[in-house]
Design an enzyme around this catalytic site. Structure first.
Site, PDB file in Angstrom:
ATOM      1  N   ALA A   1      -9.192  -1.026   0.987  1.00 21.07           N
ATOM      2  CA  ALA A   1      -9.404   0.184   1.781  1.00 21.07           C
ATOM      3  C   ALA A   1      -9.735  -0.264   3.199  1.00 21.07           C
ATOM      4  CB  ALA A   1     -10.538   0.993   1.179  1.00 21.07           C
TER       5      ALA A   1
ATOM      6  N   GLY B   1      -9.281  -2.111  -2.797  1.00 24.34           N
ATOM      7  CA  GLY B   1      -8.358  -1.000  -3.067  1.00 24.34           C
ATOM      8  C   GLY B   1      -6.930  -1.464  -3.313  1.00 24.34           C
TER       9      GLY B   1
ATOM     10  N   GLU C   1      -6.887  -2.466  -6.877  1.00 22.12           N
ATOM     11  CA  GLU C   1      -6.937  -1.219  -7.651  1.00 22.12           C
ATOM     12  C   GLU C   1      -5.581  -0.514  -7.653  1.00 22.12           C
ATOM     13  OE1 GLU C   1     -10.390  -0.199  -5.230  1.00 22.12           O
ATOM     14  OE2 GLU C   1     -11.435   0.363  -7.072  1.00 22.12           O
TER      15      GLU C   1
ATOM     16  N   GLU D   1     -15.689  -5.975  -2.998  1.00 20.09           N
ATOM     17  CA  GLU D   1     -16.520  -4.881  -2.452  1.00 20.09           C
ATOM     18  C   GLU D   1     -17.998  -5.240  -2.369  1.00 20.09           C
ATOM     19  OE1 GLU D   1     -14.032  -4.443  -4.553  1.00 20.09           O
ATOM     20  OE2 GLU D   1     -12.880  -2.655  -4.011  1.00 20.09           O
TER      21      GLU D   1
END
Ligand code: CAA
Length: 262
Positions: free
Chosen positions: A66, A111, A114, A134
């Site tokens: 992200a 992300g 993911e 993260e």
């Protein structure tokens, strides 16, 4: 919808979706997630698309996570909205009945890992790197990583990656079952296209129902899941594709699966 952060190309039954922000290693900001959601929802309604390849632009990165510069200033409610949108994208990719192959061509972090996890099949290039870093940023994964990772690689490997934030190479990702296989970088897309081509030769209704059976069945207990599979098996007999597939076998010829409408 006009896309500024992704590319969506169609070649017959194959769609290739490329996240296209190479300057920031294809990091996912709000707009990119909105575009991905729209793109996969459109693909879901398009029966002529039989397989999707999802990849990142450039030679270095699939998706490096992200977008940290976007996330830094978020308040808790905005962070929740962002995570919810990210999860909607992952759920859409997983939930559409078209198979999605992740061509992981470099960093797949946070992300990005993911996103790869939400795809049905992951093929990695030798330079691919995976991780959920993260905790290094003081947050937990927000796009489903704490849930899909243990389901794919088991709790022990998932916890190690999640707690340590370690980044692993493609060979290690293959060893723990995070990717299906590793190929040389210059053969990645061709290898994914060849797999997509083999899928496209099969009965389209059967392929879609296989994805449905796997994804929905995994959320059920075994007895219910097997009953669900029997229902999907029965549903295939409502399609002329079952007649064609079985007749072709008995007539010693290749099946010709034409239309998905029947
Ligand atoms: N967000 C925003 N920008 C990013 C980014 C990210 N996730 N990852 C890389 N970039 C940017 C860098 O800031 C840099 O920009 P500038 O050129 O303007 O400085 C550019 O992309 C190139 O990156 P680097 O110079 O850092 O490249 P490198 O080869 O030295 O390192 C890397 C590559 C190891 C991937 C490193 O960029 C990195 O660690 N990126 C962050 C990875 C990360 O922590 N991802 C998780 C994000 S959190 C998340 O995803 C939460 C969630 O679950 C929702």
């Amino acid at each position: 919808m006009e896309y500024s952060n992704i590319l969506c190309e169609k070649d017959g039954p194959l769609a290739t979706v490329t996240i296209n922000r190479p300057k920031v290693l294809n990091a996912l900001n709000y707009e990119t997630l909105q575009e991905l959601k729209h793109c996969f929802e459109t693909i879901a309604g398009d029966r002529s698309t039989r397989v999707v390849i999802l990849t990142g632009a450039g030679e270095k990165s699939f998706v490096a996570g992200a977008d940290i510069s976007f996330m830094r200033e978020l308040n808790p409610l905005e962070a929740r909205t962002f995570a919810t949108l990210g999860q909607e994208v992952m759920n859409t990719i997983e939930g559409i009945d078209t198979p999605v192959i992740a061509a992981v061509n470099g960093f797949a972090l946070g992300g990005g890992c993911e996103l790869a996890l939400a795809c049905d099949i992951r093929i990695a290039s030798e330079n691919a790197r995976f991780g959920q870093p993260e905790v290094n940023l003081g947050v937990v994964p927000g796009f489903g990583g704490t849930q899909r990772l243990p389901r794919l690689v088991g709790k022990g490997h998932a916890c190690e990656l999640l707690f340590s934030g370690d980044i692993i190479d493609a060979a290690e990702a293959a060893r723990i079952g995070l990717v299906n296989r590793v190929v040389p970088q210059d053969q990645l897309l061709e290898s994914c296209r060849q797999l997509a081509g083999r899928i496209c030769l099969r009965g389209p209704v059967a392929v879609r129902l296989c994805k449905d059976a796997v994804n929905n069945g995994l959320e059920m207990d075994l007895a219910r899941a097997c009953r669900y599979e029997a229902d999907l098996f029965a549903m295939c007999f409502a399609s002329t594709q079952q007649q064609e597939g079985m007749s072709a076998f008995l007539e010693k010829r290749q099946p010709k699966f034409e239309s998905e409408k029947d």
